[in-house]
Design a protein around this motif. Structure first.
Motif, PDB file in Angstrom:
ATOM      1  N   MET A   1      22.018  48.085  19.825  1.00 51.25           N
ATOM      2  CA  MET A   1      22.054  48.400  18.399  1.00 51.25           C
ATOM      3  C   MET A   1      23.396  49.022  18.017  1.00 51.25           C
ATOM      4  SD  MET A   1      19.142  47.444  17.166  1.00 51.25           S
ATOM      5  CE  MET A   1      18.981  48.314  15.609  1.00 51.25           C
ATOM      6  N   ILE A   2      23.931  48.597  16.880  1.00 47.33           N
ATOM      7  CA  ILE A   2      25.153  49.192  16.345  1.00 47.33           C
ATOM      8  C   ILE A   2      24.742  50.339  15.425  1.00 47.33           C
ATOM      9  CG2 ILE A   2      27.186  48.803  14.893  1.00 47.33           C
ATOM     10  CD1 ILE A   2      27.179  45.896  15.871  1.00 47.33           C
ATOM     11  N   ARG A   3      25.213  51.534  15.737  1.00 49.04           N
ATOM     12  CA  ARG A   3      24.789  52.754  15.043  1.00 49.04           C
ATOM     13  C   ARG A   3      25.727  53.028  13.864  1.00 49.04           C
ATOM     14  NH1 ARG A   3      26.153  56.439  18.134  1.00 49.04           N
ATOM     15  NH2 ARG A   3      24.595  58.066  17.801  1.00 49.04           N
ATOM     16  N   VAL A   4      25.141  53.165  12.670  1.00 50.11           N
ATOM     17  CA  VAL A   4      25.915  53.252  11.437  1.00 50.11           C
ATOM     18  C   VAL A   4      25.689  54.580  10.722  1.00 50.11           C
ATOM     19  CG1 VAL A   4      26.369  52.174   9.197  1.00 50.11           C
ATOM     20  CG2 VAL A   4      25.745  50.742  11.160  1.00 50.11           C
ATOM     21  N   LEU A   5      26.786  55.172  10.259  1.00 49.17           N
ATOM     22  CA  LEU A   5      26.729  56.351   9.395  1.00 49.17           C
ATOM     23  C   LEU A   5      27.218  55.951   8.013  1.00 49.17           C
ATOM     24  CD1 LEU A   5      26.484  59.416   8.816  1.00 49.17           C
ATOM     25  CD2 LEU A   5      28.841  59.656   9.647  1.00 49.17           C
ATOM     26  N   ILE A   6      26.428  56.260   6.985  1.00 49.74           N
ATOM     27  CA  ILE A   6      26.811  55.965   5.601  1.00 49.74           C
ATOM     28  C   ILE A   6      27.319  57.248   4.955  1.00 49.74           C
ATOM     29  CG2 ILE A   6      25.970  55.263   3.321  1.00 49.74           C
ATOM     30  CD1 ILE A   6      23.927  53.484   4.758  1.00 49.74           C
ATOM     31  N   ILE A   7      28.544  57.205   4.420  1.00 47.83           N
ATOM     32  CA  ILE A   7      29.127  58.355   3.731  1.00 47.83           C
ATOM     33  C   ILE A   7      29.309  57.978   2.271  1.00 47.83           C
ATOM     34  CG2 ILE A   7      31.033  60.008   3.671  1.00 47.83           C
ATOM     35  CD1 ILE A   7      31.538  59.439   6.604  1.00 47.83           C
ATOM     36  N   GLU A   8      28.423  58.487   1.428  1.00 43.15           N
ATOM     37  CA  GLU A   8      28.349  58.081   0.010  1.00 43.15           C
ATOM     38  C   GLU A   8      27.747  59.236  -0.780  1.00 43.15           C
ATOM     39  OE1 GLU A   8      28.155  56.892  -3.499  1.00 43.15           O
ATOM     40  OE2 GLU A   8      28.791  55.198  -2.248  1.00 43.15           O
TER      41      GLU A   8
ATOM     42  N   ASP B   1      29.052  54.222  15.763  1.00 41.11           N
ATOM     43  CA  ASP B   1      29.914  53.084  16.086  1.00 41.11           C
ATOM     44  C   ASP B   1      30.676  52.617  14.848  1.00 41.11           C
ATOM     45  OD1 ASP B   1      28.857  52.816  18.776  1.00 41.11           O
ATOM     46  OD2 ASP B   1      27.044  52.004  17.839  1.00 41.11           O
ATOM     47  N   LEU B   2      30.007  52.708  13.693  1.00 33.79           N
ATOM     48  CA  LEU B   2      30.556  52.178  12.445  1.00 33.79           C
ATOM     49  C   LEU B   2      30.235  53.117  11.294  1.00 33.79           C
ATOM     50  CD1 LEU B   2      31.858  49.688  10.953  1.00 33.79           C
ATOM     51  CD2 LEU B   2      29.525  48.809  10.680  1.00 33.79           C
ATOM     52  N   VAL B   3      31.204  53.292  10.390  1.00 37.95           N
ATOM     53  CA  VAL B   3      31.015  54.123   9.206  1.00 37.95           C
ATOM     54  C   VAL B   3      31.207  53.261   7.960  1.00 37.95           C
ATOM     55  CG1 VAL B   3      31.965  56.014   7.817  1.00 37.95           C
ATOM     56  CG2 VAL B   3      31.710  56.285  10.289  1.00 37.95           C
TER      57      VAL B   3
END
Length: 231
Positions: A1-8, A49-51
């Protein structure tokens, strides 16, 4: 799984983005940060992994934070999701090495394509590392091209289905979670017959399901519901 953080900073938009991301197989959203301090804390704790990063925040500049990510978290990649379209902002983001820059309002098909490109990018790098610690010019060219110029079946033309209209209806259904033909027709400005055709197409693709709603009087009404990726 690619782990994503959302900054919004807009929590409503962040939630819509979360649902969009988790509709794509292979991704999970591990956090949502709505201000600078939350963003810093979650970057340090979660190590994503991704933002998915916006530019405008009440307490910070997204481009400044992008530079922090690149300096302190070099293995984390960034996709900018922002209403900003100024040339300088786009150029600066590219210079900092963002994987992609997507303008709002967000269209699911556009984000989906980028996320699939990113999956291909990571898979290629992983495969090459298994074979050798060196890389050819051809492989370098592939990395620079982001591996993402190929069209997926979802982006190919389908007779009677316009991609822009489909994205608009799909996005509306994702936000409302369920809708009738009449509601979609009213909100998008298209005829009921056209709305029904697009909604049935989403059902056929597996992006929506249809159910019957029984009112007090009259015949049952067909209700369409958005289908998120099941974990």
């Amino acid at each position: 799984m690619i782990r994503v953080l959302i900054i919004e900073d807009d929590l409503r938009i962040a939630e819509v983005n979360r649902r969009f991301v988790e509709k794509v197989e292979g991704y999970e959203v591990i956090g949502i940060a709505t201000n600078g301090q939350e963003a810093k804390d979650q970057m340090e704790i979660l190590q994503p992994d991704l933002v998915l990063l916006d530019i405008y925040f009440p307490d910070m500049d997204g481009l400044d934070f992008l530079s922090i990510i690149k300096e302190q978290f070099p293995t984390t990649d960034v996709i900018m999701l922002t209403a900003a379209k100024e040339v300088d902002a786009v150029v600066e983001a590219i210079r900092y090495g963002v994987f992609d820059f997507i303008t709002k309002p967000l269209i699911f098909a556009r984000l989906q394509q980028t996320l699939r490109n990113y999956q291909e990018f990571r898979q290629k790098v992983s495969d090459w590392k298994k074979d050798t610690d060196q890389i050819s010019q051809t492989q370098i060219d592939e990395l620079i091209a982001r591996t993402g110029q190929k069209k997926t079946p979802e982006t190919k033309a389908v007779k009677g289905i316009d991609q822009i209209t489909l994205d608009k209806i799909s996005g509306f259904l994702m936000q409302t979670q369920e809708a009738t033909t009449d509601l979609v027709s009213k909100e998008t400005g298209i005829s009921r017959s056209t709305a029904r055709r697009y909604l049935e197409y989403l059902v056929a693709k597996g992006d929506a399901i249809a159910d019957l709603s029984y009112g007090v009087v009259g015949r049952p009404e067909r209700v369409y519901k958005s289908v998120g990726r099941q974990k």
